[in-house]
Design a protein around this motif. Structure first.
Motif, PDB file in Angstrom:
ATOM      1  N   LEU A   2       9.876  42.558 -97.912  1.00 38.76           N
ATOM      2  CA  LEU A   2      11.024  41.806 -98.407  1.00 38.76           C
ATOM      3  C   LEU A   2      10.646  40.351 -98.649  1.00 38.76           C
ATOM      4  N   LYS A   3       9.707  39.849 -97.855  1.00 41.34           N
ATOM      5  CA  LYS A   3       9.262  38.468 -98.044  1.00 41.34           C
ATOM      6  C   LYS A   3       8.672  38.316 -99.450  1.00 41.34           C
ATOM      7  N   THR A   4       7.879  39.289 -99.856  1.00 45.82           N
ATOM      8  CA  THR A   4       7.293  39.280-101.197  1.00 45.82           C
ATOM      9  C   THR A   4       8.384  39.373-102.262  1.00 45.82           C
ATOM     10  N   ALA A   5       9.361  40.266-102.035  1.00 42.16           N
ATOM     11  CA  ALA A   5      10.443  40.436-102.998  1.00 42.16           C
ATOM     12  C   ALA A   5      11.290  39.167-103.101  1.00 42.16           C
ATOM     13  N   VAL A   6      11.561  38.541-101.972  1.00 40.94           N
ATOM     14  CA  VAL A   6      12.360  37.308-101.972  1.00 40.94           C
ATOM     15  C   VAL A   6      11.609  36.204-102.717  1.00 40.94           C
ATOM     16  N   ALA A   7      10.296  36.107-102.477  1.00 36.95           N
ATOM     17  CA  ALA A   7       9.498  35.093-103.168  1.00 36.95           C
ATOM     18  C   ALA A   7       9.539  35.311-104.680  1.00 36.95           C
ATOM     19  N   LYS A   8       9.402  36.570-105.110  1.00 37.23           N
ATOM     20  CA  LYS A   8       9.471  36.890-106.546  1.00 37.23           C
ATOM     21  C   LYS A   8      10.840  36.513-107.108  1.00 37.23           C
ATOM     22  N   LEU A   9      11.886  36.878-106.361  1.00 39.75           N
ATOM     23  CA  LEU A   9      13.245  36.583-106.806  1.00 39.75           C
ATOM     24  C   LEU A   9      13.458  35.083-106.957  1.00 39.75           C
ATOM     25  N   MET A  10      12.975  34.317-105.993  1.00 36.47           N
ATOM     26  CA  MET A  10      13.136  32.856-106.050  1.00 36.47           C
ATOM     27  C   MET A  10      12.385  32.270-107.245  1.00 36.47           C
ATOM     28  N   THR A  11      11.178  32.783-107.493  1.00 34.33           N
ATOM     29  CA  THR A  11      10.380  32.304-108.620  1.00 34.33           C
ATOM     30  C   THR A  11      11.087  32.594-109.939  1.00 34.33           C
ATOM     31  N   LEU A  12      11.553  33.817-110.072  1.00 34.60           N
ATOM     32  CA  LEU A  12      12.217  34.188-111.314  1.00 34.60           C
ATOM     33  C   LEU A  12      13.540  33.452-111.492  1.00 34.60           C
ATOM     34  N   SER A  13      14.250  33.247-110.410  1.00 31.70           N
ATOM     35  CA  SER A  13      15.535  32.563-110.490  1.00 31.70           C
ATOM     36  C   SER A  13      15.374  31.093-110.852  1.00 31.70           C
ATOM     37  N   ALA A  14      14.263  30.501-110.422  1.00 32.94           N
ATOM     38  CA  ALA A  14      14.054  29.072-110.646  1.00 32.94           C
ATOM     39  C   ALA A  14      13.631  28.760-112.080  1.00 32.94           C
ATOM     40  N   ASP A  15      12.990  29.713-112.737  1.00 27.98           N
ATOM     41  CA  ASP A  15      12.422  29.467-114.059  1.00 27.98           C
ATOM     42  C   ASP A  15      13.076  30.385-115.089  1.00 27.98           C
ATOM     43  N   GLU A  16      13.883  29.818-115.969  1.00 25.23           N
ATOM     44  CA  GLU A  16      14.616  30.590-116.975  1.00 25.23           C
ATOM     45  C   GLU A  16      13.665  31.388-117.864  1.00 25.23           C
ATOM     46  N   GLN A  17      12.575  30.776-118.268  1.00 26.14           N
ATOM     47  CA  GLN A  17      11.618  31.457-119.141  1.00 26.14           C
ATOM     48  C   GLN A  17      10.976  32.641-118.405  1.00 26.14           C
ATOM     49  N   ALA A  18      10.641  32.443-117.128  1.00 27.27           N
ATOM     50  CA  ALA A  18      10.049  33.535-116.343  1.00 27.27           C
ATOM     51  C   ALA A  18      11.051  34.672-116.170  1.00 27.27           C
ATOM     52  N   ARG A  19      12.319  34.325-115.962  1.00 30.87           N
ATOM     53  CA  ARG A  19      13.352  35.339-115.808  1.00 30.87           C
ATOM     54  C   ARG A  19      13.505  36.138-117.100  1.00 30.87           C
ATOM     55  N   LEU A  20      13.542  35.456-118.231  1.00 30.65           N
ATOM     56  CA  LEU A  20      13.661  36.144-119.514  1.00 30.65           C
ATOM     57  C   LEU A  20      12.459  37.042-119.782  1.00 30.65           C
ATOM     58  N   LEU A  21      11.276  36.562-119.421  1.00 32.09           N
ATOM     59  CA  LEU A  21      10.062  37.358-119.590  1.00 32.09           C
ATOM     60  C   LEU A  21      10.119  38.606-118.712  1.00 32.09           C
ATOM     61  N   ALA A  22      10.553  38.435-117.463  1.00 26.98           N
ATOM     62  CA  ALA A  22      10.660  39.581-116.558  1.00 26.98           C
ATOM     63  C   ALA A  22      11.676  40.590-117.074  1.00 26.98           C
ATOM     64  N   GLU A  23      12.809  40.110-117.580  1.00 25.72           N
ATOM     65  CA  GLU A  23      13.816  41.006-118.142  1.00 25.72           C
ATOM     66  C   GLU A  23      13.262  41.739-119.359  1.00 25.72           C
ATOM     67  N   SER A  24      12.515  41.024-120.180  1.00 27.08           N
ATOM     68  CA  SER A  24      11.923  41.633-121.365  1.00 27.08           C
ATOM     69  C   SER A  24      10.919  42.721-120.975  1.00 27.08           C
ATOM     70  N   ARG A  25      10.104  42.432-119.973  1.00 22.75           N
ATOM     71  CA  ARG A  25       9.131  43.438-119.499  1.00 22.75           C
ATOM     72  C   ARG A  25       9.836  44.666-118.948  1.00 22.75           C
ATOM     73  N   GLU A  26      10.905  44.430-118.183  1.00 21.91           N
ATOM     74  CA  GLU A  26      11.645  45.551-117.608  1.00 21.91           C
ATOM     75  C   GLU A  26      12.285  46.391-118.706  1.00 21.91           C
ATOM     76  N   LYS A  27      12.828  45.750-119.721  1.00 23.42           N
ATOM     77  CA  LYS A  27      13.416  46.480-120.839  1.00 23.42           C
ATOM     78  C   LYS A  27      12.345  47.298-121.549  1.00 23.42           C
TER      79      LYS A  27
END
Length: 119
Positions: free
Chosen positions: A28-53
């Protein structure tokens, strides 16, 4: 249990809740770190969403292709089975002395195919 922690992670309402879970469970520590990183950076979040799609699209396309392949295979198998049945009828008809013309009419097989059964 680990599953309970993941359910709490999904239901977390604050960063504090997430940090408490991260302290209890290394995964969960790893998952929380990923979540915080993605939440902090709009571009990273959009990229992650695009990859998931893209991952979901690929998965759906593979599933569809597999279904088409199974369907085609079943159809070919049925056709092969029908061909074998027609050949069996033709062999039996030949043994019983039926004419080539009658066998062609009965089975729908070509004259050439039936003649190969004579040899």
């Amino acid at each position: 249990t680990g599953l309970w922690d993941w359910l709490k992670f999904l239901d977390a309402r604050s960063e504090e809740d997430l940090n408490m879970l991260a302290d209890k469970n290394p995964r969960l520590k790893t998952a929380v770190a990923k979540l915080m990183t993605l939440s902090a950076d709009e571009q990273a979040r959009l990229l992650a969403e695009s990859r998931e799609k893209m991952r979901r699209d690929i998965s759906a396309n593979l599933f569809e292709a597999e279904e088409k392949g199974w369907k085609k295979g079943r159809e070919e198998g049925r056709e092969e089975g029908r061909e074998e049945e027609r050949l069996a009828v033709a062999r039996n008809a030949l043994k019983n002395g039926l004419s080539l013309e009658v066998i062609v009419t009965l089975t729908g097989l070509s004259r050439e195919k039936i003649q190969t059964l004579l040899h």
